[in-house]
Write an enzyme that holds these catalytic residues in place. Structure first.
Site, short mmCIF file in Angstrom:
data_model
loop_
_atom_site.label_atom_id
_atom_site.label_comp_id
_atom_site.label_asym_id
_atom_site.label_seq_id
_atom_site.Cartn_x
_atom_site.Cartn_y
_atom_site.Cartn_z
N ASP A 10 -22.63 110.86 26.47
CA ASP A 10 -23.98 111.23 26.32
C ASP A 10 -24.87 109.78 26.41
OD1 ASP A 10 -25.75 111.51 22.91
OD2 ASP A 10 -26.26 112.10 25.05
N GLU A 34 -21.08 102.92 21.57
CA GLU A 34 -22.76 102.68 21.77
C GLU A 34 -23.10 101.22 21.97
OE1 GLU A 34 -25.44 104.57 22.12
OE2 GLU A 34 -26.13 102.41 22.14
N THR A 81 -27.95 107.42 28.62
CA THR A 81 -29.22 107.23 29.00
C THR A 81 -29.25 107.86 30.55
OG1 THR A 81 -29.00 105.13 29.24
CG2 THR A 81 -30.41 105.87 27.51
N ASP A 82 -30.37 107.56 31.31
CA ASP A 82 -30.51 108.07 32.92
C ASP A 82 -30.00 106.73 33.54
OD1 ASP A 82 -32.72 110.00 31.27
OD2 ASP A 82 -31.61 110.97 33.13
N PRO A 118 -29.09 99.88 30.82
CA PRO A 118 -27.66 99.89 30.70
C PRO A 118 -26.81 101.05 30.96
CG PRO A 118 -29.06 100.19 28.57
CD PRO A 118 -29.99 99.86 29.58
N ASP A 162 -20.21 97.93 25.47
CA ASP A 162 -20.24 98.75 26.72
C ASP A 162 -19.41 99.63 26.95
OD1 ASP A 162 -21.53 97.44 29.86
OD2 ASP A 162 -21.11 99.48 29.56
N GLY A 163 -19.73 101.14 27.23
CA GLY A 163 -18.77 102.12 27.36
C GLY A 163 -17.86 101.92 28.62
N1 SAM Z 1 -29.47 112.89 24.55
C1 SAM Z 1 -30.01 111.68 25.40
C2 SAM Z 1 -30.16 112.10 26.92
O1 SAM Z 1 -29.69 113.14 27.36
O2 SAM Z 1 -30.70 111.39 27.50
C3 SAM Z 1 -29.08 110.54 25.43
C4 SAM Z 1 -28.94 110.02 23.93
S1 SAM Z 1 -28.45 108.46 23.49
C5 SAM Z 1 -29.80 107.93 22.68
C6 SAM Z 1 -28.13 107.64 24.87
C7 SAM Z 1 -27.35 106.39 24.33
O3 SAM Z 1 -26.71 105.85 25.46
C8 SAM Z 1 -28.44 105.38 23.93
O4 SAM Z 1 -28.21 105.16 22.49
C9 SAM Z 1 -27.94 104.08 24.65
O5 SAM Z 1 -28.24 102.79 24.18
C10 SAM Z 1 -26.65 104.24 25.17
N2 SAM Z 1 -26.00 103.45 26.40
C11 SAM Z 1 -26.71 103.50 27.45
N3 SAM Z 1 -26.15 102.51 28.08
C12 SAM Z 1 -24.85 102.44 27.67
C13 SAM Z 1 -23.45 101.88 28.06
N4 SAM Z 1 -23.40 101.35 29.23
N5 SAM Z 1 -22.65 101.89 27.16
C14 SAM Z 1 -22.69 102.52 26.05
N6 SAM Z 1 -23.86 103.18 25.59
C15 SAM Z 1 -24.93 103.30 26.23
#
Ligand code: SAM
Length: 291
Positions: free
Chosen positions: A160, A110, A162-163, A167, A142-143
């Site tokens: 899982d 995350e 974000t859109d 990030p 960062d993933g």
């Molecule tokens: N269930 C939600 C949806 O369908 O939109 C997603 C839930 S979760 C909160 C999404 C997570 O992705 C967030 O905690 C965000 O910080 C994380 N995230 C975004 N970009 C990322 C990246 N490059 N590497 C790792 N985590 C990331």
């Protein structure tokens, strides 16, 4: 009486469309190092987490997405021991994965520690069981960086994210998927949060194109999630085992019984199989993907 605050979902501003929530109480709001984060109480949906104006999770309907993003790949795979979650800050996905006793280790990568931190306080129903489970390994990174360099190998990869904004953009890139292929074990499967085809059809076709360049089978499955507004949410599917998504209901049911037949509120062996039967307009977007 103070004016009630309304918080809009701004993900579909390019379509000239917003869904807006009347706020009972803001519990937490900050600009983290990576994104704007607001957590608020809403009289119908319970607690709602929004990141950069996009609904992430609500306590009222989180079970649908969290069950479908975990039990489908794990029970279709059948022998998943090593699982990777990319994103998943609220730990709702992790909580469902850890219900599978066959899973030996769950690695979660995350990018934003703040999301995990406040989830400890505000989503204890997820973080409680997860953070005390010895199989859980949280990495703040960062993933896209992680999948390119880890020496761990995974049976199931759950994106899982974000859109594709902020990030999260990199988690929809060919480079990221190449990294996922690199750290996936033979016979493994990746599932992704791939948006609402009714509003984001090209996002789905583009993702499946990228999957098909790396795996034998790029597809998707669907579930109706009330607060991912717009009908079906598409969950991307990528694996070299073309038969995996046609695993018979009977086999899925047997695996579920072996896994302990834990309680679910949306997923069932029948719903699992039906989720791959795509409505025509979605199947057409999948068919447009060449790979
Ligand atoms: N269930 C939600 C949806 O369908 O939109 C997603 C839930 S979760 C909160 C999404 C997570 O992705 C967030 O905690 C965000 O910080 C994380 N995230 C975004 N970009 C990322 C990246 N490059 N590497 C790792 N985590 C990331």
């Amino acid at each position: 009486m103070a004016e009630k605050r309304w918080i809009p979902e701004t993900l579909f501003d390019d379509l000239g469309f917003r869904m807006t929530f009347e706020v009972e109480r803001v519990l937490y709001e900050m600009q983290t190092e990576h994104q704007h984060l607001v957590l608020f109480e809403q009289r119908h949906f319970g607690k709602i987490l929004m990141l950069d104006g996009a609904t992430q999770v609500t306590t009222a309907d989180e079970f649908i997405y969290h069950e479908m993003m975990t039990h489908v790949p794990i029970l279709a795979h059948g022998k998943a021991e090593e699982v990777l979650i990319v994103g998943g800050g609220d730990c709702g996905i992790a909580e469902e994965v850890l219900k599978h006793k066959t899973v030996k280790r769950l690695t979660q990568v995350e990018i934003d520690a703040s999301v995990v931190e406040f989830s400890k306080e505000h989503f204890p129903e997820f973080t409680g069981p997860v953070l005390k489970d010895k199989r859980f390994d949280l990495i703040i990174d960062d993933g896209i960086k992680y999948v390119k360099q880890t020496d761990r190998r995974f049976d199931v990869i759950i994106v899982d994210s974000t859109d594709p904004q902020g990030p999260g953009i990199v988690l929809f890139s060919p480079e990221f998927y190449t990294g996922c292929k690199r750290c996936m074990k033979k016979g493994g499967v990746m599932v992704t949060q791939n948006g609402v085809p009714f509003y984001q059809p090209e996002e789905l076709t583009k993702s499946i194109n990228k999957f098909r360049k790396l795996w034998n089978d790029g597809f998707c499955y669907v579930a109706a999630i009330p607060t991912y507004v717009g009908g079906h949410l598409a969950m991307g599917w990528a694996t070299d085992n073309k038969k995996m998504r046609q695993t018979p209901v009977k086999t899925i049911a047997q695996r579920y019984a072996k896994a302990g037949k834990f309680k679910t509120k949306y997923w069932s062996p029948e719903v699992h199989a039906a989720a791959f039967a795509l409505p025509r307009f979605i199947a057409e977007h999948v068919a447009m993907a060449k790979g």
